[in-house]
Write a protein that holds these residues in place. Sequence first.
Motif, mmCIF file in Angstrom:
data_model
loop_
_atom_site.group_PDB
_atom_site.id
_atom_site.type_symbol
_atom_site.label_atom_id
_atom_site.label_comp_id
_atom_site.label_asym_id
_atom_site.label_seq_id
_atom_site.Cartn_x
_atom_site.Cartn_y
_atom_site.Cartn_z
ATOM 1 N N PRO A 179 -4.996 1.810 -12.577
ATOM 2 C CA PRO A 179 -4.434 1.068 -13.726
ATOM 3 C C PRO A 179 -2.912 0.998 -13.711
ATOM 4 N N ARG A 180 -2.251 1.980 -13.083
ATOM 5 C CA ARG A 180 -0.795 1.933 -12.990
ATOM 6 C C ARG A 180 -0.338 0.813 -12.064
ATOM 7 N N ILE A 181 -1.077 0.641 -10.989
ATOM 8 C CA ILE A 181 -0.675 -0.348 -9.983
ATOM 9 C C ILE A 181 -1.176 -1.743 -10.332
ATOM 10 N N LEU A 182 -2.413 -1.842 -10.777
ATOM 11 C CA LEU A 182 -3.027 -3.148 -11.016
ATOM 12 C C LEU A 182 -2.890 -3.627 -12.454
ATOM 13 N N SER A 183 -2.567 -2.722 -13.359
ATOM 14 C CA SER A 183 -2.346 -3.086 -14.759
ATOM 15 C C SER A 183 -3.560 -3.842 -15.310
ATOM 16 N N THR A 184 -3.305 -4.927 -16.033
ATOM 17 C CA THR A 184 -4.399 -5.652 -16.680
ATOM 18 C C THR A 184 -5.271 -6.442 -15.720
ATOM 19 N N GLN A 185 -4.832 -6.560 -14.443
ATOM 20 C CA GLN A 185 -5.669 -7.292 -13.495
ATOM 21 C C GLN A 185 -6.792 -6.432 -12.922
ATOM 22 N N LEU A 186 -6.797 -5.132 -13.208
ATOM 23 C CA LEU A 186 -7.861 -4.252 -12.740
ATOM 24 C C LEU A 186 -9.185 -4.663 -13.374
ATOM 25 N N GLY A 187 -10.101 -5.104 -12.536
ATOM 26 C CA GLY A 187 -11.395 -5.552 -13.024
ATOM 27 C C GLY A 187 -12.367 -4.405 -13.240
ATOM 28 N N ALA A 188 -13.370 -4.643 -14.074
ATOM 29 C CA ALA A 188 -14.348 -3.600 -14.390
ATOM 30 C C ALA A 188 -15.097 -3.148 -13.142
ATOM 31 N N MET A 189 -15.431 -4.085 -12.243
ATOM 32 C CA MET A 189 -16.186 -3.741 -11.047
ATOM 33 C C MET A 189 -15.367 -2.839 -10.124
ATOM 34 N N THR A 190 -14.089 -3.165 -9.965
ATOM 35 C CA THR A 190 -13.225 -2.340 -9.124
ATOM 36 C C THR A 190 -13.048 -0.959 -9.728
ATOM 37 N N ALA A 191 -12.824 -0.890 -11.037
ATOM 38 C CA ALA A 191 -12.655 0.403 -11.705
ATOM 39 C C ALA A 191 -13.908 1.259 -11.551
ATOM 40 N N GLU A 192 -15.063 0.641 -11.675
ATOM 41 C CA GLU A 192 -16.311 1.390 -11.545
ATOM 42 C C GLU A 192 -16.521 1.873 -10.109
ATOM 43 N N SER A 193 -16.211 1.029 -9.139
ATOM 44 C CA SER A 193 -16.359 1.422 -7.735
ATOM 45 C C SER A 193 -15.476 2.619 -7.403
ATOM 46 N N ILE A 194 -14.242 2.599 -7.901
ATOM 47 C CA ILE A 194 -13.313 3.710 -7.649
ATOM 48 C C ILE A 194 -13.825 4.981 -8.318
ATOM 49 N N ALA A 195 -14.323 4.854 -9.549
ATOM 50 C CA ALA A 195 -14.815 6.019 -10.286
ATOM 51 C C ALA A 195 -16.016 6.655 -9.598
ATOM 52 N N ARG A 196 -16.832 5.848 -8.932
ATOM 53 C CA ARG A 196 -18.045 6.354 -8.283
ATOM 54 C C ARG A 196 -17.841 6.730 -6.816
ATOM 55 N N ALA A 197 -16.614 6.672 -6.345
ATOM 56 C CA ALA A 197 -16.343 6.984 -4.939
ATOM 57 C C ALA A 197 -16.803 8.395 -4.604
ATOM 58 N N GLU A 198 -17.295 8.566 -3.386
ATOM 59 C CA GLU A 198 -17.833 9.855 -2.954
ATOM 60 C C GLU A 198 -16.746 10.881 -2.658
ATOM 61 N N SER A 199 -15.511 10.424 -2.460
ATOM 62 C CA SER A 199 -14.420 11.341 -2.151
ATOM 63 C C SER A 199 -13.109 10.723 -2.629
ATOM 64 N N SER A 257 0.836 -1.210 0.000
ATOM 65 C CA SER A 257 0.000 0.000 0.000
ATOM 66 C C SER A 257 0.864 1.251 0.000
ATOM 67 N N LEU A 258 1.879 1.275 0.840
ATOM 68 C CA LEU A 258 2.761 2.438 0.928
ATOM 69 C C LEU A 258 3.573 2.600 -0.351
ATOM 70 N N ARG A 259 3.989 1.482 -0.947
ATOM 71 C CA ARG A 259 4.694 1.558 -2.225
ATOM 72 C C ARG A 259 3.761 2.063 -3.326
ATOM 73 N N ALA A 260 2.520 1.588 -3.339
ATOM 74 C CA ALA A 260 1.557 2.011 -4.362
ATOM 75 C C ALA A 260 1.275 3.504 -4.284
#
Length: 478
Positions: free
Chosen positions: A441-461, A368-371
């Motif tokens: 996408p920099r940290i997770l590269s191609t393993q970033l799933g659509a659900m995770t990407a969408e959750s991050i995009a919709r975050a309240e803060s 986490s700290l490296r990311a």
Amino acid sequence: MTNAAIAMNRFGLGARPFASAPASPTNWLNSQIDKYDPALSASASQPSRASIAASFRDYQLDPKDRQVAGKDAAATMPVDSMTQIDPAKIEKVVNTLRLQYVAAVDSRIDAAITSDTDFAERLVHFWSNHFAVSIDKLPVLALAGDYEFTAIRPHIMRKFSDLLFAAVTHPAMLLYLDQAQSIGPNSPLAAQVAARRNRNLGLNENLAREILELHTLGARTVYDQNDVTEFARALTGFTVGGMAKGPVQRFLALNGKDGDSQFFAAIHEPGDRNVIGRRYRQKGEAQARAILADIATHPATAKHIATKLAQHFAADVPPSSLVARLEKSFLESGGDLPKLYRTLIDSPEMWLAKQAKFKSPWDWVISSLRALNVRELPNNRQSANMLAQMGQPIWKPGSPAGFSDVTENWAGGAALMRRVEIASRIAERSANRVDARTLAPRILSTQLGAMTAESIARAESPSQGLALLLLSPEFLRR
């Protein structure tokens, strides 16, 4: 999961946002073996073993008289409860050792966060846990850092036999497993004590048992209780100047070098030893060295080490083909560790896309700290506190077996709730400079799933977005 991502996350300690993905992941990993530097600049400020031993010179230490006290789970320290000792004096000693421990923790965390050879750093952590010691014992408190820095780090790129000897004869290990007080019942010193006080001195089998069961051959393999006892007799003589107890301490006050591991023939059990079907006629220290050298290359040791290494890097239940390949490499090379690591790198089972390993608290906090590209922490004790809250305080496992390496010990409901709380804290500190939508996408590269990407995009803060990234299924595994 790409091979570059596997190299950075499964072999290494986690991707960093501005580090280029290796063009040739296997070459990148092999180069870390070649250019590994065991020295840590931050460890230069560590106290000498002699100064650590000086803290104990005025009173005896007895593990039976220690109890854990304090509210800070990250730095709870054993406190002496012997009524004849001045409590103020004890507190001063413990505070000094606590500061030394925290300084060593800082060095370890800094190295893990900033290292460009993090595959090698992961190997340091693996071996340090394999040869586990614990700060539960007050003498080990200030020695744990020295143990990892001087016994583990310099030997991970050598023969297993070199690493084994360095680890089990370091003062921290001798004190943790009570070897410093073990006296041969028929040794010269035991004979003197018996003649003067009509009292027999005893053998301690802790270190011998753990070497056979945990460090080399593995539990319930080729040895029995007789082998443990015989090996314990061979190990007598190894002790620590200025930090032993009873008659040994009084003897070393005249003959020992404070804080250092030493071998004294006066407490060694004389005679030949029979261990695992082999007779050892050597005298003194040479006898223990011969036994350690033989068990370091024993086929049972090869299988045990291969299994543990495969379990740590590949899966909780590692592929039998990977274990067999590592075992073969170990036996053919006589326990040459760099060759073993190269075999691991070349094994196809290591490059499967499935993320089979759940990150331990240490893995998760460091990745986490490296990311988040945290190059320096204002107070690394905060990270140590986080790890303690998640059940993995640095250099404080629950037993000589070290911390568990399997998912079931780290993925329970309560453990995950603590990660949620800590992810929020980490994210709040970095949200003003890091955008999770760009970072993911920099940290997770191609393993970033659509659900995770969408959750991050919709975050309240922004902080919630970062927390969701750190808690995503893709980031929790490697």
